[in-house]
Design an enzyme around this catalytic site. Structure first.
Site, short mmCIF file in Angstrom:
data_model
loop_
_atom_site.label_atom_id
_atom_site.label_comp_id
_atom_site.label_asym_id
_atom_site.label_seq_id
_atom_site.Cartn_x
_atom_site.Cartn_y
_atom_site.Cartn_z
N ASP A 6 88.85 25.48 -2.27
CA ASP A 6 89.45 24.20 -1.90
C ASP A 6 88.94 23.15 -2.88
O ASP A 6 88.28 23.48 -3.88
CB ASP A 6 89.18 23.86 -0.42
CG ASP A 6 87.74 23.44 -0.16
OD1 ASP A 6 86.89 23.53 -1.08
OD2 ASP A 6 87.45 23.01 0.98
N HIS A 7 89.24 21.87 -2.59
CA HIS A 7 88.82 20.80 -3.50
C HIS A 7 87.30 20.77 -3.66
O HIS A 7 86.80 20.47 -4.75
CB HIS A 7 89.33 19.45 -2.98
CG HIS A 7 88.95 19.18 -1.56
ND1 HIS A 7 89.56 19.84 -0.50
CD2 HIS A 7 88.04 18.35 -1.00
CE1 HIS A 7 89.03 19.42 0.64
NE2 HIS A 7 88.10 18.51 0.36
N CYS A 18 84.20 26.99 -1.11
CA CYS A 18 84.51 25.67 -0.55
C CYS A 18 83.23 24.85 -0.58
O CYS A 18 82.28 25.22 -1.28
CB CYS A 18 85.14 25.78 0.85
SG CYS A 18 84.07 26.35 2.18
N GLY A 19 83.17 23.74 0.14
CA GLY A 19 81.97 22.90 0.08
C GLY A 19 80.73 23.64 0.54
O GLY A 19 79.70 23.65 -0.14
N THR A 20 80.84 24.27 1.69
CA THR A 20 79.71 25.03 2.24
C THR A 20 79.86 26.53 2.08
O THR A 20 78.89 27.27 2.23
CB THR A 20 79.60 24.77 3.76
OG1 THR A 20 80.84 25.17 4.36
CG2 THR A 20 79.34 23.31 4.06
N GLY A 21 81.07 26.99 1.86
CA GLY A 21 81.37 28.43 1.86
C GLY A 21 81.64 28.95 3.27
O GLY A 21 82.05 30.10 3.44
N HIS A 51 75.01 47.42 1.48
CA HIS A 51 75.00 47.76 2.91
C HIS A 51 76.35 47.54 3.59
O HIS A 51 76.73 48.31 4.47
CB HIS A 51 73.97 46.90 3.66
CG HIS A 51 72.55 47.23 3.30
ND1 HIS A 51 71.52 47.08 4.20
CD2 HIS A 51 72.01 47.69 2.16
CE1 HIS A 51 70.37 47.43 3.60
NE2 HIS A 51 70.65 47.80 2.36
N ASN A 52 77.04 46.44 3.23
CA ASN A 52 78.28 46.06 3.94
C ASN A 52 79.54 46.38 3.14
O ASN A 52 80.64 46.17 3.63
CB ASN A 52 78.30 44.56 4.26
CG ASN A 52 77.00 44.02 4.81
OD1 ASN A 52 76.42 43.10 4.26
ND2 ASN A 52 76.52 44.61 5.88
N ARG A 67 78.61 22.82 -2.54
CA ARG A 67 77.74 21.69 -2.23
C ARG A 67 76.34 22.16 -1.83
O ARG A 67 75.49 21.35 -1.46
CB ARG A 67 78.36 20.83 -1.12
CG ARG A 67 79.68 20.19 -1.54
CD ARG A 67 80.39 19.48 -0.40
NE ARG A 67 81.71 19.01 -0.83
CZ ARG A 67 82.71 18.72 -0.01
NH1 ARG A 67 82.54 18.82 1.30
NH2 ARG A 67 83.87 18.33 -0.49
N ARG A 80 74.87 55.91 7.10
CA ARG A 80 74.65 54.91 8.16
C ARG A 80 75.41 53.61 7.89
O ARG A 80 75.89 52.95 8.81
CB ARG A 80 73.16 54.65 8.36
CG ARG A 80 72.46 53.89 7.24
CD ARG A 80 70.95 53.80 7.51
NE ARG A 80 70.27 52.90 6.60
CZ ARG A 80 70.00 53.16 5.33
NH1 ARG A 80 70.40 54.31 4.79
NH2 ARG A 80 69.34 52.30 4.59
N HIS A 81 75.56 53.28 6.62
CA HIS A 81 76.28 52.05 6.30
C HIS A 81 77.80 52.24 6.49
O HIS A 81 78.49 51.35 6.98
CB HIS A 81 75.96 51.60 4.87
CG HIS A 81 74.54 51.15 4.72
ND1 HIS A 81 73.95 50.28 5.60
CD2 HIS A 81 73.59 51.47 3.81
CE1 HIS A 81 72.69 50.07 5.24
NE2 HIS A 81 72.45 50.79 4.15
N ARG A 109 78.47 51.96 10.19
CA ARG A 109 78.42 50.58 10.70
C ARG A 109 79.64 49.77 10.24
O ARG A 109 80.21 48.96 11.01
CB ARG A 109 77.12 49.91 10.22
CG ARG A 109 75.91 50.50 10.90
CD ARG A 109 74.61 50.16 10.21
NE ARG A 109 73.50 50.91 10.78
CZ ARG A 109 72.31 51.09 10.18
NH1 ARG A 109 72.08 50.54 9.00
NH2 ARG A 109 71.37 51.79 10.77
C1 RB5 Z 1 85.83 19.93 2.78
O1 RB5 Z 1 85.42 18.62 2.90
C2 RB5 Z 1 84.86 20.87 3.47
O2 RB5 Z 1 84.96 20.72 4.84
C3 RB5 Z 1 85.11 22.30 3.05
O3 RB5 Z 1 85.00 22.42 1.68
C4 RB5 Z 1 84.16 23.34 3.63
O4 RB5 Z 1 82.83 22.98 3.44
C5 RB5 Z 1 84.45 23.80 4.99
O5 RB5 Z 1 83.80 24.68 5.55
#
Ligand code: RB5
Length: 142
Positions: A7-8, A64-67, A97-98, A108, A132-133, A136
């Protein structure tokens, strides 16, 4: 073929990832977004997830910002195992493993230098194929 989506909030870091892929001669398909204009991360998370689940792409990278939002969205698609990683140990372990088929990162949260090492680790670590993996992973789909 590696499917890419962001995303942005992830756009600037995705440009660095694309540079890394090109320098390493790795093929990719970019599902967007293509600018820093505000957009909705589920659109891109699901597009990449569908490309991986259908077999069109072998692996995916989402930012994304946080993933978090983009990985939650991708994991709604059956057959997808999207792993949010902020360190190389997790990137290696989730492949071994996964058998994670999508790497998610938070732009961010994780700086570009570390993010590219995480990408490198994720793309170059094979699945262990341990019984085992496999057991699972099959339970995830049950
Ligand atoms: C966008 O502002 C933010 O919410 C997005 O990038 C993300 O972090 C969502 O989980």
């Amino acid at each position: 073929m590696i499917a890419l989506g962001c995303d942005h909030g992830g756009f600037a870091l995705m440009k660095e990832v694309i540079d890394y892929l090109e320098k390493n001669g790795l093929e990719y398909k970019n599902f967007g977004t293509y600018s820093e204009e505000s957009c909705d991360y589920p659109v891109y998370g699901k597009a990449v997830a569908n490309a991986v689940a259908s077999g069109e792409c072998e692996k995916g990278i989402l930012i994304c910002g946080t993933g978090i939002g983009i990985s939650i969205s991708a994991n709604k698609v059956k057959g997808v195992r999207a792993a949010l990683c902020g360190d190389c140990f997790s990137a290696q372990a989730t492949r071994e493993h996964n058998d994670a088929n999508i790497l998610a990162m938070g732009a961010r949260v994780t700086g570009a230098g570390l993010a590219l090492k995480i990408v490198d680790t994720f793309l170059n670590t094979p699945f262990s194929n341990d019984e085992r993996h496999i057991r699972r992973i099959n339970q995830i789909e049950d």
